[in-house]
Design an enzyme around this catalytic site. Structure first.
Site, mmCIF file in Angstrom:
data_model
loop_
_atom_site.group_PDB
_atom_site.id
_atom_site.type_symbol
_atom_site.label_atom_id
_atom_site.label_comp_id
_atom_site.label_asym_id
_atom_site.label_seq_id
_atom_site.Cartn_x
_atom_site.Cartn_y
_atom_site.Cartn_z
ATOM 1 N N ASP A 107 5.843 4.275 6.537
ATOM 2 C CA ASP A 107 6.610 3.277 5.783
ATOM 3 C C ASP A 107 7.529 4.023 4.825
ATOM 4 O OD1 ASP A 107 7.574 1.181 4.238
ATOM 5 O OD2 ASP A 107 5.707 0.948 3.105
ATOM 6 N N GLY A 140 10.274 4.037 2.125
ATOM 7 C CA GLY A 140 10.944 3.235 1.114
ATOM 8 C C GLY A 140 11.951 4.058 0.343
ATOM 9 N N ASP A 189 9.326 6.119 -2.246
ATOM 10 C CA ASP A 189 8.209 6.838 -1.624
ATOM 11 C C ASP A 189 8.152 6.582 -0.127
ATOM 12 O OD1 ASP A 189 7.372 7.787 -4.096
ATOM 13 O OD2 ASP A 189 5.961 6.143 -4.413
ATOM 14 N N THR A 190 7.547 7.537 0.572
ATOM 15 C CA THR A 190 7.210 7.375 1.985
ATOM 16 C C THR A 190 5.693 7.421 2.106
ATOM 17 O OG1 THR A 190 9.266 8.370 2.783
ATOM 18 C CG2 THR A 190 7.392 8.378 4.296
ATOM 19 N N VAL A 191 5.134 6.391 2.733
ATOM 20 C CA VAL A 191 3.680 6.286 2.872
ATOM 21 C C VAL A 191 3.309 6.487 4.335
ATOM 22 C CG1 VAL A 191 1.646 4.846 2.510
ATOM 23 C CG2 VAL A 191 3.582 4.693 0.921
ATOM 24 N N SER A 230 13.418 -4.053 7.389
ATOM 25 C CA SER A 230 12.350 -4.015 8.392
ATOM 26 C C SER A 230 10.970 -4.079 7.755
ATOM 27 C CB SER A 230 12.478 -2.747 9.242
ATOM 28 O OG SER A 230 12.422 -1.577 8.440
ATOM 29 N N ASP A 231 10.815 -3.515 6.555
ATOM 30 C CA ASP A 231 9.509 -3.568 5.895
ATOM 31 C C ASP A 231 9.118 -4.993 5.539
ATOM 32 O OD1 ASP A 231 11.665 -3.563 4.073
ATOM 33 O OD2 ASP A 231 10.407 -2.809 2.442
ATOM 34 N N THR A 255 10.545 -0.201 -5.260
ATOM 35 C CA THR A 255 11.762 0.075 -6.015
ATOM 36 C C THR A 255 12.374 -1.233 -6.490
ATOM 37 O OG1 THR A 255 12.131 2.043 -4.654
ATOM 38 C CG2 THR A 255 13.996 1.227 -5.932
ATOM 39 N N THR A 304 5.939 -0.130 -31.123
ATOM 40 C CA THR A 304 6.968 -0.177 -30.077
ATOM 41 C C THR A 304 6.398 0.131 -28.702
ATOM 42 O OG1 THR A 304 8.679 0.442 -31.667
ATOM 43 C CG2 THR A 304 9.182 0.771 -29.336
#
EC number: 2.7.1.33
Length: 258
Positions: A6, A8, A11-13, A109-110, A133, A185
């Site tokens: 996958d 993205g 990241d790539t999983v 596609s995801d 993202t 803060t």
């Protein structure tokens, strides 16, 4: 074993299946250009790290939202895994998901992979919330059709933009604050991020559910994505958190196409 990928924007999983069982998974950065050979080195190192070898892979399935990476991955499959059946989710691949959009080809596609997995695992109607993202919301009808969705800025890029544009604001570790009403803060930023995104999810999901069906209780809401653990426990509308939904969907699509 089946290698699922996958890709993205951030990241790539990678996930390794034996039958329906997810044996192992890995996450690497998608940023920075890698050649086909470099991606092959990444895959080989991950497999060898867990005492797995090239010969263990007898199928590959991938979805990708980054065209440059998809081209390199495609070359990697041909060059290093030429004898292994590979399915890339793109137009022409059988997904079993009718796409009810003005232009079906523009849907990531995801998102289609997630819709398939949600429909098969939990039935429709359903809403998939993918925290990546971007935070994407995808609606699935009672008949398993992809009927549309929404896209919002993701958690990380929102925090990054806030720290860059706010002179007295800074990057913080995103964890659950001690209370909604913050006393400093850092805690105020965490409160706004965690409860703000949780409220966004609940608001959009509620509206989608009302458009999907007359009985909103029939809608199953599935959360996934690398950033889901940051806020999913504060979302009142989420029914299921399935971190590997996309990998599971890729396995299902591979089975349909081989």
């Amino acid at each position: 074993m089946l290698l699922t990928i996958d890709v993205g924007n951030s990241d790539t999983v990678f996930g390794l299946f034996e039958g329906e069982d997810l044996l192992e998974h890995w996450r690497v950065s998608s940023k920075g250009r890698r050649t086909a050979d470099e991606w092959a080195v990444v895959v080989q190192n991950l497999l060898h790290f867990d005492s797995l070898i090239h010969g263990d892979i007898d199928g590959i399935a991938m979805c990708c939202t980054v065209p440059m990476v998809q081209n390199e991955m495609r070359q990697m499959f041909r060059r290093h895994y030429g004898d292994v059946p590979a399915v890339i989710v793109e137009p022409g691949v059988k997904t079993g998901v009718p796409i009810r959009m003005d232009n079906p080809k523009e849907v990531g596609s995801d998102r289609i992979v997630n819709a398939l997995a949600a429909a098969r695992l939990y039935g429709g109607p359903a809403v998939v919330v993918d925290f990546g993202t971007a935070t994407t919301f995808d609606a699935v009808s009672a008949r398993g059709e992809y009927v549309g969705g929404a896209i919002a800025p993701g958690i990380d890029i929102s925090v990054e933009a806030l720290s860059k544009r706010g002179a007295q604001l800074h990057m913080v570790e995103i964890i659950k604050p001690r209370s909604v009403i913050a006393k400093n803060t850092t805690e105020a930023l965490r409160s706004g991020i965690v409860y703000g995104f949780a409220g966004q999810v609940d608001g959009i999901v509620d509206r989608m559910a009302q458009e999907l069906t007359d009985d909103v209780d029939d809608v199953t809401v599935v959360a996934t994505g690398g950033l889901a653990p940051l806020v999913v426990d504060e979302c009142e509308t989420v029914d299921v958190h399935e971190p590997w939904l996309t990998l599971i969907g890729l396995r299902m699509i591979f089975e349909r196409n081989t």
